[in-house]
Design an enzyme around this catalytic site. Sequence first.
Site, PDB file in Angstrom:
ATOM      1  N   HIS A 306      41.486  35.433  84.865  1.00  0.00           N
ATOM      2  CA  HIS A 306      41.801  35.833  83.478  1.00  0.00           C
ATOM      3  C   HIS A 306      40.788  35.177  82.540  1.00  0.00           C
ATOM      4  O   HIS A 306      40.371  34.048  82.774  1.00  0.00           O
ATOM      5  CB  HIS A 306      43.221  35.372  83.103  1.00  0.00           C
ATOM      6  CG  HIS A 306      43.781  36.115  81.940  1.00  0.00           C
ATOM      7  ND1 HIS A 306      43.493  35.774  80.646  1.00  0.00           N
ATOM      8  CD2 HIS A 306      44.574  37.204  81.888  1.00  0.00           C
ATOM      9  CE1 HIS A 306      44.101  36.616  79.828  1.00  0.00           C
ATOM     10  NE2 HIS A 306      44.765  37.505  80.553  1.00  0.00           N
ATOM     11  N   ASP A 363      49.204  41.135  86.391  1.00  0.00           N
ATOM     12  CA  ASP A 363      49.171  42.366  87.204  1.00  0.00           C
ATOM     13  C   ASP A 363      49.443  42.120  88.673  1.00  0.00           C
ATOM     14  O   ASP A 363      49.568  43.078  89.445  1.00  0.00           O
ATOM     15  CB  ASP A 363      47.805  43.052  87.034  1.00  0.00           C
ATOM     16  CG  ASP A 363      47.630  43.582  85.620  1.00  0.00           C
ATOM     17  OD1 ASP A 363      46.608  43.295  84.984  1.00  0.00           O
ATOM     18  OD2 ASP A 363      48.568  44.246  85.131  1.00  0.00           O
TER      19      ASP A 363
HETATM   20  C1  SDX Z   1      44.750  41.966  82.028  1.00  0.00           C
HETATM   21  O1  SDX Z   1      42.558  39.663  78.214  1.00  0.00           O
HETATM   22  C2  SDX Z   1      43.868  39.831  78.437  1.00  0.00           C
HETATM   23  O2  SDX Z   1      44.702  39.192  77.832  1.00  0.00           O
HETATM   24  C3  SDX Z   1      44.225  40.901  79.470  1.00  0.00           C
HETATM   25  C4  SDX Z   1      45.665  40.976  79.902  1.00  0.00           C
HETATM   26  C5  SDX Z   1      46.573  41.462  78.787  1.00  0.00           C
HETATM   27  O3  SDX Z   1      47.771  41.135  78.824  1.00  0.00           O
HETATM   28  O4  SDX Z   1      46.091  42.243  77.934  1.00  0.00           O
HETATM   29  O5  SDX Z   1      46.107  39.700  80.360  1.00  0.00           O
HETATM   30  C6  SDX Z   1      45.863  41.993  81.030  1.00  0.00           C
HETATM   31  O6  SDX Z   1      43.825  42.704  81.887  1.00  0.00           O
HETATM   32  C7  SDX Z   1      44.807  40.943  83.140  1.00  0.00           C
HETATM   33  C8  SDX Z   1      43.520  40.967  84.040  1.00  0.00           C
HETATM   34  C9  SDX Z   1      43.631  42.127  85.025  1.00  0.00           C
HETATM   35  N1  SDX Z   1      42.401  42.315  85.769  1.00  0.00           N
HETATM   36  C10 SDX Z   1      42.266  41.942  87.065  1.00  0.00           C
HETATM   37  O7  SDX Z   1      43.148  41.374  87.707  1.00  0.00           O
HETATM   38  C11 SDX Z   1      40.928  42.323  87.676  1.00  0.00           C
HETATM   39  C12 SDX Z   1      40.382  41.145  88.514  1.00  0.00           C
HETATM   40  N2  SDX Z   1      40.053  40.052  87.622  1.00  0.00           N
HETATM   41  C13 SDX Z   1      38.655  39.934  87.237  1.00  0.00           C
HETATM   42  O8  SDX Z   1      37.943  41.124  87.164  1.00  0.00           O
HETATM   43  C14 SDX Z   1      38.442  38.941  86.098  1.00  0.00           C
HETATM   44  O9  SDX Z   1      39.113  37.797  86.425  1.00  0.00           O
HETATM   45  C15 SDX Z   1      38.811  39.360  84.676  1.00  0.00           C
HETATM   46  C16 SDX Z   1      38.207  40.646  84.291  1.00  0.00           C
HETATM   47  C17 SDX Z   1      40.293  39.430  84.528  1.00  0.00           C
HETATM   48  C18 SDX Z   1      38.293  38.244  83.758  1.00  0.00           C
HETATM   49  O10 SDX Z   1      36.921  38.289  83.870  1.00  0.00           O
HETATM   50  P1  SDX Z   1      35.983  37.226  83.096  1.00  0.00           P
HETATM   51  O11 SDX Z   1      36.749  36.398  82.151  1.00  0.00           O
HETATM   52  O12 SDX Z   1      34.819  37.989  82.567  1.00  0.00           O
HETATM   53  O13 SDX Z   1      35.587  36.272  84.243  1.00  0.00           O
HETATM   54  P2  SDX Z   1      34.171  36.223  84.889  1.00  0.00           P
HETATM   55  O14 SDX Z   1      33.790  37.576  85.384  1.00  0.00           O
HETATM   56  O15 SDX Z   1      33.254  35.523  83.952  1.00  0.00           O
HETATM   57  O16 SDX Z   1      34.472  35.322  86.174  1.00  0.00           O
HETATM   58  C19 SDX Z   1      34.166  33.963  86.196  1.00  0.00           C
HETATM   59  C20 SDX Z   1      33.858  33.696  87.672  1.00  0.00           C
HETATM   60  C21 SDX Z   1      32.766  34.626  88.236  1.00  0.00           C
HETATM   61  O17 SDX Z   1      32.147  33.941  89.307  1.00  0.00           O
HETATM   62  P3  SDX Z   1      30.750  33.122  89.010  1.00  0.00           P
HETATM   63  O18 SDX Z   1      29.810  34.126  88.365  1.00  0.00           O
HETATM   64  O19 SDX Z   1      31.138  31.982  88.084  1.00  0.00           O
HETATM   65  O20 SDX Z   1      30.290  32.663  90.387  1.00  0.00           O
HETATM   66  O21 SDX Z   1      35.027  33.965  88.460  1.00  0.00           O
HETATM   67  C22 SDX Z   1      34.742  35.048  89.361  1.00  0.00           C
HETATM   68  C23 SDX Z   1      33.540  35.767  88.809  1.00  0.00           C
HETATM   69  O22 SDX Z   1      32.831  36.424  89.865  1.00  0.00           O
HETATM   70  N3  SDX Z   1      35.949  35.909  89.352  1.00  0.00           N
HETATM   71  C24 SDX Z   1      36.465  36.485  90.425  1.00  0.00           C
HETATM   72  C25 SDX Z   1      37.612  37.157  89.969  1.00  0.00           C
HETATM   73  N4  SDX Z   1      37.747  36.974  88.653  1.00  0.00           N
HETATM   74  C26 SDX Z   1      36.702  36.203  88.267  1.00  0.00           C
HETATM   75  N5  SDX Z   1      36.079  36.499  91.729  1.00  0.00           N
HETATM   76  C27 SDX Z   1      36.866  37.213  92.569  1.00  0.00           C
HETATM   77  N6  SDX Z   1      37.981  37.867  92.221  1.00  0.00           N
HETATM   78  C28 SDX Z   1      38.391  37.864  90.925  1.00  0.00           C
HETATM   79  N7  SDX Z   1      39.506  38.509  90.577  1.00  0.00           N
END
Ligand code: SDX
Length: 421
Positions: A306, A363
């Site tokens: 998140h 989710d």
């Molecule tokens: C919702 O914003 C809100 O409030 C949203 C929400 C709401 O109520 O409105 O809470 C609802 O959208 C919840 C999120 C649902 N999405 C998912 O579950 C999809 C999977 N999650 C990721 O795609 C991700 O965690 C996000 C999109 C939710 C957040 O992405 P960020 O903040 O841009 O995080 P990031 O991409 O900068 O990640 C930081 C690191 C990265 O690795 P490094 O580059 O540091 O090596 O964490 C890794 C990312 O690759 N990472 C993950 C991951 N989420 C982040 N690696 C594997 N699996 C994941 N799910």
Amino acid sequence: MEEKFAKLIIEGKEYKLPIIKGTEGEKAIDISTLRTESSYIAFDPSFGNTGACFSKITYIDGEKGILRYRGFDIEDLVENLRFVEVAYLLLYARLPNPKQLQHFSDMLTEHSLMHEDMRHFFDRFPRGAYPMSILATMVNALSTFYPNVDAQSMKENVGRSAARLISIVRTLAAFAYKRSVGEPVVYPRNDLEYCANFMNMMFDSPVKPYEPDPEIIKILNMLLILHADHEQNCSTTAVRTIGSANVNLYSTISAGINALSGPLHGGANQAVMQMLKRIEKGGDIKKYLERAKDKKDSFRLMGFGHRVYKTYDPRAAVLKKSCHKLLKRLKIEDPLLDIAMELEEATLREDYFIERNLYPNVDFYSGIIYRAIGIPEDMFTVMFALGRLPGWISHWKEMVDQPHKIVRPRQIYTGKRKRKL
Ligand code: SDX
């Protein structure tokens, strides 16, 4: 002594930028005069470090896992209130007294029916059309039936327009479902409260009357409350952005529905179920964990991570507890819940997830509950939208209620210099 200004030195010149503090102590540097004073802009592509507005609606502490609507903890709200009461709280910043609640419920009842001409729109969608696309289209179409709801006219009848949207969208969602399964649509009933009315429109049929189970209605209220708002998330930012151009409310909300449908946002609840089913078939959690960690692989662990929560999403904690309680009550053995638990356990042992504070988000468990109460997978994100509606409208209202400017960020150009044709 608390600093009132931040000092910025650029090319030897010092700039004093005011420091802003929120109710709960969040701090910000006000850079609204930065470009005029220094010709520099700040650069923060996904706005992870940028505040877009002041807001009194929702407070999140991502480090402590706190979520409050208008100051009330989410755990207290799901325990004690129904969704309609929380929708009122978000919209009007106070809990409704019995008279106010009755008036709001009456408006929801009054506006539960859509214009009959709209019903025929459903006949034109292809079978199996994605329900979120149908919902976004139909909500936008409302603006052709109620064209005058814009920022100016909204002030006079925000209650009516909000009630109409919150009520009609529930009907549109149920109609979209009935259309997708080829069953006759079921009209709303004035004698049923919000959630029971929705479930009746979804599952009543001419050959098998629907009997609302109070436990399921209670769970549905909880699910909608948990999804009702989440401050400046992607879809709410879309609503504020589109709304800032004084677009009418229905088209603005349609934009929010489209933003929410993305698998990185609300679409994740459906993607989680697909991931759990793939693991159930392929049976290898380790493989999915490795893929999630592999930068060359676009796979991400859906329902994990998140932008704001760097600890357990408080909504996921409520959902996880409710999952067990509901499945036990309904005597359902869902292997996907066991896989979800195993997956969560496995991440707690992996440095990759620990170092990045990747925990289950809202989710991760919600789909298992939707499945248990009979909601089909391609309606999961529609359920998220139904919950989020009062949040979107509240942010739109908060913005139009005060002087606002059209949202228009700047950029850093990296294209070609001037050249001749
Ligand atoms: C919702 O914003 C809100 O409030 C949203 C929400 C709401 O109520 O409105 O809470 C609802 O959208 C919840 C999120 C649902 N999405 C998912 O579950 C999809 C999977 N999650 C990721 O795609 C991700 O965690 C996000 C999109 C939710 C957040 O992405 P960020 O903040 O841009 O995080 P990031 O991409 O900068 O990640 C930081 C690191 C990265 O690795 P490094 O580059 O540091 O090596 O964490 C890794 C990312 O690759 N990472 C993950 C991951 N989420 C982040 N690696 C594997 N699996 C994941 N799910």
